[in-house]
Design an enzyme around this catalytic site. Structure first.
Site, PDB file in Angstrom:
ATOM      1  N   SER A 253      36.193   9.039   7.154  1.00 52.76           N
ATOM      2  CA  SER A 253      37.189   8.756   6.336  1.00 52.76           C
ATOM      3  C   SER A 253      38.522   8.642   6.387  1.00 52.76           C
ATOM      4  O   SER A 253      39.064   9.604   6.666  1.00 52.76           O
ATOM      5  CB  SER A 253      37.273   7.995   4.851  1.00 52.76           C
ATOM      6  OG  SER A 253      37.841   7.344   3.756  1.00 52.76           O
TER       7      SER A 253
ATOM      8  N   GLU B 249      40.720   7.941   4.391  1.00 49.58           N
ATOM      9  CA  GLU B 249      41.504   8.691   3.656  1.00 49.58           C
ATOM     10  C   GLU B 249      41.263   9.694   3.830  1.00 49.58           C
ATOM     11  O   GLU B 249      41.989  10.704   2.701  1.00 49.58           O
ATOM     12  CB  GLU B 249      40.027   8.235   1.797  1.00 49.58           C
ATOM     13  CG  GLU B 249      40.149   6.970   1.760  1.00 49.58           C
ATOM     14  CD  GLU B 249      41.403   6.497   0.227  1.00 49.58           C
ATOM     15  OE1 GLU B 249      42.024   7.758   0.120  1.00 49.58           O
ATOM     16  OE2 GLU B 249      41.891   5.677   0.225  1.00 49.58           O
TER      17      GLU B 249
ATOM     18  N   TYR C 219      38.350  13.167  -3.375  1.00 49.73           N
ATOM     19  CA  TYR C 219      37.317  11.735  -2.354  1.00 49.73           C
ATOM     20  C   TYR C 219      37.745  11.775  -0.983  1.00 49.73           C
ATOM     21  O   TYR C 219      36.927  12.582   0.321  1.00 49.73           O
ATOM     22  CB  TYR C 219      36.675  10.707  -1.944  1.00 49.73           C
ATOM     23  CG  TYR C 219      36.895   9.751  -1.717  1.00 49.73           C
ATOM     24  CD1 TYR C 219      35.231   9.291  -1.496  1.00 49.73           C
ATOM     25  CD2 TYR C 219      36.823   9.019  -0.133  1.00 49.73           C
ATOM     26  CE1 TYR C 219      34.717   9.226  -0.263  1.00 49.73           C
ATOM     27  CE2 TYR C 219      36.881   8.201   0.415  1.00 49.73           C
ATOM     28  CZ  TYR C 219      34.997   8.156   0.740  1.00 49.73           C
ATOM     29  OH  TYR C 219      34.398   7.871   1.668  1.00 49.73           O
TER      30      TYR C 219
END
Length: 331
Positions: free
Chosen positions: A127, A129, A151
């Site tokens: 990801s 992120e 996360y």
């Protein structure tokens, strides 16, 4: 027929990927945790070609059993606690599923392995992120990670352990570092779908206000249907490598909101939107924009749906959905 196992089959990516693999003449298996998952019936009804198998990313023995049963050629690990805001409230669960779940699945792949001439090929859903507080823009495969949420931290572990198992055990294992990708199948808890659904309900007179957090973060948004094509293309290469998948364009949450309201014929969006500090993240990711040059040149991948078309697609879907639920006829 080739066989593929998808974890996270009930999510938007799992659904689009299942459709793509079915079109490519795969036998498709979807992993679910227990038979009480409320979305299993949806998968069985809308994707009857998917065979549901039971397993748990928190239980290695169940994953070994599933791989022995299915004997897949390809494994796509899309399963995760994927809602960033929830990861702050349930950090340990996020680490266990989104991080350690990758390790368990890689161990299962290593144990079962497939035949020597046809080893299991493994895809990890990494990801954007992971970049978090970005060190450089745009972000590439070589940009250092600085995650800003549990996360993101868990995704970094999953990404790095995939690289480690590829290097240590010779697994065909790769990661797609996917930037934000949305669709009408996105869960209602995600900001994009929260916006488009609220816009539809406001347009239909079913809702008065939309409450959001920070409108300033900028994201590189693409269409999930385009991005799963990149996942599949990664596993068709001779050698496993990691790829950034992104559009290379960035838009703020404010831009997304403005476009969504305008598409519904509501030009003065600020009349309908309230900001609430409760929806701000403890640590925000301000800017994400990806450089997918490697995916363009080596995979031949290019996004087909632009940002404006994506927003319109999601608003139109939610207008039809909410009108049907309310018994309202659309022109």
């Amino acid at each position: 027929m080739r066989r593929a196992l998808i974890t996270g089959i009930t999510g938007q990516d799992g659904q689009y990927l299942a459709e793509l693999l079915h079109e490519q003449q795969y036998e498709v298996f979807g992993l679910v945790k227990g038979q009480n998952n409320p979305r299993i019936d949806m998968i069985r009804t809308e994707y009857p070609f998917v065979e549901i198998v039971e397993g748990d990313l928190q239980d290695l023995s169940s994953l070994v059993g599933v791989l022995e049963q299915v004997q897949p050629d390809e494994v796509y690990n899309l399963g995760a606690i994927s809602f960033v805001a929830l990861s702050f409230k349930q950090a340990e669960l996020t680490a266990n599923v989104t991080g350690l779940g990758v390790l368990r699945l890689l161990d299962a792949v290593r144990m079962v392995g497939g035949s020597q001439n046809n080893p299991i090929r493994f895809y990890q859903a990494s990801s954007s992120e992971m970049f978090g507080k970005v060190r450089q823009s745009p972000q590439t495969e070589d940009t250092p990670f600085y995650p800003r949420s549990p996360y993101g931290v868990a995704k970094v572990f999953g990404h790095d352990i995939t690289v480690n198992y590829r290097d240590s055990y010779g697994l065909y294992a790769c990661s797609g570092i996917l930037f934000n990708h949305e669709s009408p199948r996105r869960g209602m808890e995600f900001v994009t779908r929260k916006v488009t659904n609220a816009v539809a309900r406001i347009k239909l007179g079913l809702q008065e206000k939309l409450v959001l957090g920070n409108l300033d973060p900028r994201r590189d948004w693409g269409f999930a249907g385009d991005y799963v094509r990149a996942m599949w293309q990664m596993l068709q290469q001779d050698e496993p490598q990691d790829y950034v998948v992104a559009t290379g364009r960035t838009h703020s949450v404010r831009n997304f909101v403005d476009l969504a309201f305008k598409h519904a014929g509501l030009d003065d969006w600020e009349r309908f939107v309230q900001q609430d500090p409760r929806f701000f993240r403890p640590a925000e990711v301000d800017l994400l924009v990806g450089d997918a040059t490697k995916a363009h040149t080596e995979l031949g991948w290019k996004p087909e749906v632009g940002f404006e078309d994506l927003v319109a697609m999601m608003v139109d879907h939610d207008l039809r959905l909410e009108a049907k639920k309310a018994g309202i006829s659309l022109p």
